[in-house]
Scaffold this active site. Sequence first.
Site, PDB file in Angstrom:
ATOM      1  CG  HIS A  74      -2.062   0.949   1.099  1.00  0.00           C
ATOM      2  ND1 HIS A  74      -1.995   2.288   1.393  1.00  0.00           N
ATOM      3  CD2 HIS A  74      -3.304   0.730   0.625  1.00  0.00           C
ATOM      4  CE1 HIS A  74      -3.163   2.850   1.138  1.00  0.00           C
ATOM      5  NE2 HIS A  74      -3.981   1.939   0.684  1.00  0.00           N
TER       6      HIS A  74
ATOM      7  CG  ASP B  66      -8.357  -3.975  -3.254  1.00  0.00           C
ATOM      8  OD1 ASP B  66      -7.531  -3.078  -3.468  1.00  0.00           O
ATOM      9  OD2 ASP B  66      -9.595  -3.769  -3.261  1.00  0.00           O
TER      10      ASP B  66
HETATM   11  C1  SDX Z   1      -6.016   0.342  -3.217  1.00  0.00           C
HETATM   12  O1  SDX Z   1      -4.086   4.728  -2.031  1.00  0.00           O
HETATM   13  C2  SDX Z   1      -5.121   4.128  -1.490  1.00  0.00           C
HETATM   14  O2  SDX Z   1      -5.594   4.487  -0.428  1.00  0.00           O
HETATM   15  C3  SDX Z   1      -5.704   3.000  -2.314  1.00  0.00           C
HETATM   16  C4  SDX Z   1      -6.783   2.163  -1.653  1.00  0.00           C
HETATM   17  C5  SDX Z   1      -8.042   2.962  -1.429  1.00  0.00           C
HETATM   18  O3  SDX Z   1      -8.811   2.594  -0.529  1.00  0.00           O
HETATM   19  O4  SDX Z   1      -8.285   3.903  -2.229  1.00  0.00           O
HETATM   20  O5  SDX Z   1      -6.313   1.648  -0.422  1.00  0.00           O
HETATM   21  C6  SDX Z   1      -7.171   0.984  -2.541  1.00  0.00           C
HETATM   22  O6  SDX Z   1      -5.719   0.701  -4.325  1.00  0.00           O
HETATM   23  C7  SDX Z   1      -5.198  -0.682  -2.480  1.00  0.00           C
HETATM   24  C8  SDX Z   1      -3.982  -1.210  -3.317  1.00  0.00           C
HETATM   25  C9  SDX Z   1      -4.501  -2.266  -4.291  1.00  0.00           C
HETATM   26  N1  SDX Z   1      -3.432  -2.681  -5.211  1.00  0.00           N
HETATM   27  C10 SDX Z   1      -2.822  -3.879  -5.130  1.00  0.00           C
HETATM   28  O7  SDX Z   1      -3.045  -4.700  -4.233  1.00  0.00           O
HETATM   29  C11 SDX Z   1      -1.813  -4.169  -6.253  1.00  0.00           C
HETATM   30  C12 SDX Z   1      -0.561  -4.848  -5.674  1.00  0.00           C
HETATM   31  N2  SDX Z   1       0.169  -3.864  -4.853  1.00  0.00           N
HETATM   32  C13 SDX Z   1       1.278  -3.181  -5.514  1.00  0.00           C
HETATM   33  O8  SDX Z   1       1.119  -2.938  -6.871  1.00  0.00           O
HETATM   34  C14 SDX Z   1       1.769  -1.985  -4.679  1.00  0.00           C
HETATM   35  O9  SDX Z   1       1.953  -2.423  -3.402  1.00  0.00           O
HETATM   36  C15 SDX Z   1       0.931  -0.717  -4.633  1.00  0.00           C
HETATM   37  C16 SDX Z   1       0.661  -0.191  -5.996  1.00  0.00           C
HETATM   38  C17 SDX Z   1      -0.359  -0.939  -3.914  1.00  0.00           C
HETATM   39  C18 SDX Z   1       1.718   0.312  -3.827  1.00  0.00           C
HETATM   40  O10 SDX Z   1       2.809   0.600  -4.525  1.00  0.00           O
HETATM   41  P1  SDX Z   1       4.038   1.424  -3.847  1.00  0.00           P
HETATM   42  O11 SDX Z   1       3.810   1.802  -2.440  1.00  0.00           O
HETATM   43  O12 SDX Z   1       4.348   2.480  -4.836  1.00  0.00           O
HETATM   44  O13 SDX Z   1       5.085   0.372  -3.740  1.00  0.00           O
HETATM   45  P2  SDX Z   1       6.209   0.277  -4.767  1.00  0.00           P
HETATM   46  O14 SDX Z   1       5.602  -0.074  -6.094  1.00  0.00           O
HETATM   47  O15 SDX Z   1       7.090   1.471  -4.667  1.00  0.00           O
HETATM   48  O16 SDX Z   1       6.966  -1.001  -4.180  1.00  0.00           O
HETATM   49  C19 SDX Z   1       7.917  -0.866  -3.135  1.00  0.00           C
HETATM   50  C20 SDX Z   1       8.679  -2.174  -3.209  1.00  0.00           C
HETATM   51  C21 SDX Z   1       9.110  -2.491  -4.650  1.00  0.00           C
HETATM   52  O17 SDX Z   1      10.259  -3.282  -4.581  1.00  0.00           O
HETATM   53  P3  SDX Z   1      11.717  -2.504  -4.762  1.00  0.00           P
HETATM   54  O18 SDX Z   1      11.639  -1.724  -6.053  1.00  0.00           O
HETATM   55  O19 SDX Z   1      11.862  -1.617  -3.525  1.00  0.00           O
HETATM   56  O20 SDX Z   1      12.712  -3.650  -4.797  1.00  0.00           O
HETATM   57  O21 SDX Z   1       7.799  -3.242  -2.812  1.00  0.00           O
HETATM   58  C22 SDX Z   1       7.591  -4.107  -3.925  1.00  0.00           C
HETATM   59  C23 SDX Z   1       7.976  -3.352  -5.161  1.00  0.00           C
HETATM   60  O22 SDX Z   1       8.407  -4.233  -6.187  1.00  0.00           O
HETATM   61  N3  SDX Z   1       6.159  -4.446  -3.911  1.00  0.00           N
HETATM   62  C24 SDX Z   1       5.663  -5.654  -4.113  1.00  0.00           C
HETATM   63  C25 SDX Z   1       4.269  -5.511  -3.983  1.00  0.00           C
HETATM   64  N4  SDX Z   1       3.962  -4.239  -3.725  1.00  0.00           N
HETATM   65  C26 SDX Z   1       5.142  -3.564  -3.695  1.00  0.00           C
HETATM   66  N5  SDX Z   1       6.270  -6.843  -4.362  1.00  0.00           N
HETATM   67  C27 SDX Z   1       5.433  -7.906  -4.503  1.00  0.00           C
HETATM   68  N6  SDX Z   1       4.081  -7.853  -4.402  1.00  0.00           N
HETATM   69  C28 SDX Z   1       3.470  -6.680  -4.141  1.00  0.00           C
HETATM   70  N7  SDX Z   1       2.151  -6.617  -4.037  1.00  0.00           N
END
Ligand code: SDX
Length: 391
Positions: free
Chosen positions: A269, A326
Amino acid sequence: QTGYITMDPGFGNTGSCTSAITFMDGEKGILRYRGIPVEQLAEHSSFVETSYLLINGRLPNRQELIRTSVQLNDDSLIHEDMQIFYQNFPRRAHPMGILSAMLNALKSFYPELQDTEEEINRTFLRLLSKIRTMAAMSYRISRGHKVVYPRADYSYCANFLNMMFDSPVRPYELDPDLVEALNVFWILHGDHEQNCSTAAVRVVGSGRVNLYAAISAGIAALWGPLHGGANQAVIEMLTSIHESGADINDVVRRAKDKDDPFRLMGFGHRVYKTYDPRAKIMKKMCDTVLPKLKVSDPLLEIAKRLEEVALTDPYFIDKNLYPNVDFYSGIVLRAMGIPTEMFTVMFAIGRLPGWISQWKEGADDPNWKISRPRQVYTGNTLTDYIPIDQR
Ligand code: SDX
């Protein structure tokens, strides 16, 4: 460095906006609507009452709640001519695309100005009421089924379920546990400060376009699999694990692999760096609602196993990746009989009072500036034009 300086949607050139609607603490996993913890609202409130709280800034008294429910009922029909739109979408059209288009079309059918306080509040309730009817209608028509009209004797959530599932050959029997679960589901989605789709509503609204168009933009933003579309993506992920018999450890390993685009959907998140408080309630609902509905879902065990393995893995621990709203929500929706392609529409209905309240907060601000993000320019320095025969 590329990209643009983050800007407040419609709140001038600062790095974060002020808002009095929702408080989140990402480190402690706290979520409050107008100061009230979401856990208390999930336990004691209804979706209509929580919508009133978000939009008006306080809980309604009994009279106000009754008046709001009557108004929602009065506004629950949509213009019959709007059904022609639905009939002309391809049957396989995604309901989020239909919903965004139909929300925008509402302005053409209900062009009442939004000049007086009373008209604006009427528009809020019209939106809250009609989104339910429009969502159920897209599902019925996509199945080639007759549209079911709202009933005066049904509550907000009961009406939605009936409009979705009632049939002349098998009248829909309302289950109070299911109606209660839907209230909680929508309360948990009510608002979430400046998330992607809410920011879209504020940015589009800051140009002073009508509310329907701004909400339509929010629906489009929510559709993305990284945002609201994640609830559908989680179930698709769990189903593929279930059908393939993939080893949970291998799935978690793949999610950590930088070279593999696969991510653990429903995990991580932008703000929560601990367990999403909504996910905790959703997970509990899986353990209470499913048995009540006499539903046992193999995907629930897979989800719990995934969580167990991921939350003991240094990669997820170090990056503060926990289940978000989710991760378990799709299992609750499946137990309600909601089809997967409607999951993000369910998120949109729940988030509508939040979008409305955030738009209202902007619109009530006499200094609401048009949103105009700036950028860090990384392109060519000053360059002269070269005639084509010299290129
Ligand atoms: C919602 O913003 C809100 O409030 C949204 C929400 C709402 O109520 O409106 O809460 C609803 O959208 C919840 C999120 C739903 N999405 C998902 O579940 C999709 C999977 N999650 C990821 O795509 C990700 O965690 C995000 C998009 C939710 C958040 O992205 P961030 O905080 O920008 O994290 P990032 O992409 O910068 O990742 C940080 C690190 C990365 O690794 P490094 O580059 O540091 O090596 O964490 C890793 C990412 O690769 N990572 C994951 C991951 N999420 C982040 N690795 C594996 N699986 C994951 N799910």
